[in-house]
Design a protein around this motif. Structure first.
Motif, PDB file in Angstrom:
ATOM      1  N   SER A  45      -5.802  -2.665  15.986  1.00 22.63           N
ATOM      2  CA  SER A  45      -4.628  -1.934  15.511  1.00 22.63           C
ATOM      3  C   SER A  45      -4.447  -0.584  16.184  1.00 22.63           C
ATOM      4  O   SER A  45      -3.359  -0.041  16.182  1.00 22.63           O
ATOM      5  CB  SER A  45      -4.710  -1.722  14.000  1.00 22.63           C
ATOM      6  OG  SER A  45      -5.724  -0.789  13.701  1.00 22.63           O
ATOM      7  N   LYS A  63      -3.159   4.281   2.587  1.00 23.50           N
ATOM      8  CA  LYS A  63      -1.829   4.314   3.200  1.00 23.50           C
ATOM      9  C   LYS A  63      -1.960   4.553   4.697  1.00 23.50           C
ATOM     10  O   LYS A  63      -2.786   5.354   5.136  1.00 23.50           O
ATOM     11  CB  LYS A  63      -1.009   5.452   2.581  1.00 23.50           C
ATOM     12  CG  LYS A  63       0.387   5.579   3.156  1.00 23.50           C
ATOM     13  CD  LYS A  63       1.139   6.721   2.512  1.00 23.50           C
ATOM     14  CE  LYS A  63       2.539   6.809   3.095  1.00 23.50           C
ATOM     15  NZ  LYS A  63       3.294   7.898   2.503  1.00 23.50           N
ATOM     16  N   LEU A 122       1.058   0.592  -6.676  1.00 25.54           N
ATOM     17  CA  LEU A 122       1.510   0.112  -5.364  1.00 25.54           C
ATOM     18  C   LEU A 122       3.031   0.188  -5.293  1.00 25.54           C
ATOM     19  O   LEU A 122       3.716  -0.246  -6.219  1.00 25.54           O
ATOM     20  CB  LEU A 122       1.040  -1.324  -5.143  1.00 25.54           C
ATOM     21  CG  LEU A 122      -0.467  -1.540  -5.176  1.00 25.54           C
ATOM     22  CD1 LEU A 122      -0.785  -3.029  -5.138  1.00 25.54           C
ATOM     23  CD2 LEU A 122      -1.146  -0.805  -4.039  1.00 25.54           C
ATOM     24  N   ASN A 149       8.326  -1.409  -1.973  1.00 27.93           N
ATOM     25  CA  ASN A 149       8.879  -1.737  -0.651  1.00 27.93           C
ATOM     26  C   ASN A 149       8.120  -1.125   0.517  1.00 27.93           C
ATOM     27  O   ASN A 149       8.695  -0.936   1.585  1.00 27.93           O
ATOM     28  CB  ASN A 149      10.347  -1.302  -0.589  1.00 27.93           C
ATOM     29  CG  ASN A 149      11.190  -2.037  -1.604  1.00 27.93           C
ATOM     30  OD1 ASN A 149      11.033  -3.237  -1.793  1.00 27.93           O
ATOM     31  ND2 ASN A 149      12.066  -1.318  -2.273  1.00 27.93           N
ATOM     32  N   GLU A 150       6.851  -0.795   0.313  1.00 28.73           N
ATOM     33  CA  GLU A 150       6.052  -0.238   1.395  1.00 28.73           C
ATOM     34  C   GLU A 150       4.685  -0.904   1.395  1.00 28.73           C
ATOM     35  O   GLU A 150       4.169  -1.284   0.353  1.00 28.73           O
ATOM     36  CB  GLU A 150       5.877   1.264   1.222  1.00 28.73           C
ATOM     37  CG  GLU A 150       7.156   2.056   1.352  1.00 28.73           C
ATOM     38  CD  GLU A 150       6.912   3.541   1.187  1.00 28.73           C
ATOM     39  OE1 GLU A 150       5.839   4.021   1.563  1.00 28.73           O
ATOM     40  OE2 GLU A 150       7.800   4.207   0.645  1.00 28.73           O
ATOM     41  N   CYS A 151       4.096  -0.992   2.568  1.00 28.24           N
ATOM     42  CA  CYS A 151       2.786  -1.622   2.711  1.00 28.24           C
ATOM     43  C   CYS A 151       1.665  -0.654   2.319  1.00 28.24           C
ATOM     44  O   CYS A 151       1.730   0.531   2.627  1.00 28.24           O
ATOM     45  CB  CYS A 151       2.598  -2.057   4.166  1.00 28.24           C
ATOM     46  SG  CYS A 151       1.020  -2.860   4.459  1.00 28.24           S
ATOM     47  N   ARG A 152       0.669  -1.176   1.623  1.00 28.06           N
ATOM     48  CA  ARG A 152      -0.536  -0.419   1.287  1.00 28.06           C
ATOM     49  C   ARG A 152      -1.724  -1.365   1.364  1.00 28.06           C
ATOM     50  O   ARG A 152      -1.578  -2.583   1.256  1.00 28.06           O
ATOM     51  CB  ARG A 152      -0.480   0.156  -0.136  1.00 28.06           C
ATOM     52  CG  ARG A 152       0.590   1.194  -0.370  1.00 28.06           C
ATOM     53  CD  ARG A 152       0.318   2.468   0.409  1.00 28.06           C
ATOM     54  NE  ARG A 152       1.248   3.518   0.075  1.00 28.06           N
ATOM     55  CZ  ARG A 152       2.446   3.681   0.631  1.00 28.06           C
ATOM     56  NH1 ARG A 152       2.869   2.828   1.531  1.00 28.06           N
ATOM     57  NH2 ARG A 152       3.221   4.682   0.288  1.00 28.06           N
ATOM     58  N   TYR A 153      -2.893  -0.794   1.515  1.00 26.16           N
ATOM     59  CA  TYR A 153      -4.139  -1.532   1.418  1.00 26.16           C
ATOM     60  C   TYR A 153      -4.847  -1.034   0.171  1.00 26.16           C
ATOM     61  O   TYR A 153      -4.791   0.151  -0.142  1.00 26.16           O
ATOM     62  CB  TYR A 153      -5.032  -1.284   2.645  1.00 26.16           C
ATOM     63  CG  TYR A 153      -4.451  -1.828   3.915  1.00 26.16           C
ATOM     64  CD1 TYR A 153      -4.638  -3.150   4.272  1.00 26.16           C
ATOM     65  CD2 TYR A 153      -3.689  -1.019   4.757  1.00 26.16           C
ATOM     66  CE1 TYR A 153      -4.096  -3.656   5.439  1.00 26.16           C
ATOM     67  CE2 TYR A 153      -3.150  -1.516   5.926  1.00 26.16           C
ATOM     68  CZ  TYR A 153      -3.359  -2.835   6.259  1.00 26.16           C
ATOM     69  OH  TYR A 153      -2.820  -3.337   7.407  1.00 26.16           O
TER      70      TYR A 153
END
Length: 78
Positions: free
Chosen positions: A7, A34, A61, A64-68
């Motif tokens: 990545s 994030k 969470l 509409n956004e990506c998180r781990y």
């Protein structure tokens, strides 16, 4: 923390420290990470208190956004 070869993102030292705290001392129920695109690194966005639930984790969470995330799930086996 070293950059991920696939990545190109680096995790902050805080990410590593908080995960080790959770793993070894169970000081956090969950951690939400994030991606900071401008900084090209992963950061800790939220720490869950030991008394918090999976529902608390899920509600932290964004829609509409990506998180781990990492959740410390307690269970008992027979």
């Amino acid at each position: 923390m070293a950059r991920n070869a696939s990545s190109g993102l680096a995790g902050s030292e805080e990410c590593k420290e908080r995960f080790l705290e959770m793993k070894a001392r169970r000081t956090h129920r969950f951690i939400v990470f994030k991606i900071e695109e401008k900084k090209q690194k992963v950061t800790v966005e939220k720490l869950g208190e030991p008394c918090q639930s999976y529902d608390d984790f899920a509600s932290s969470l964004p829609d509409n956004e990506c998180r781990y995330g990492v959740f410390d799930f307690e269970f008992t086996t027979p």
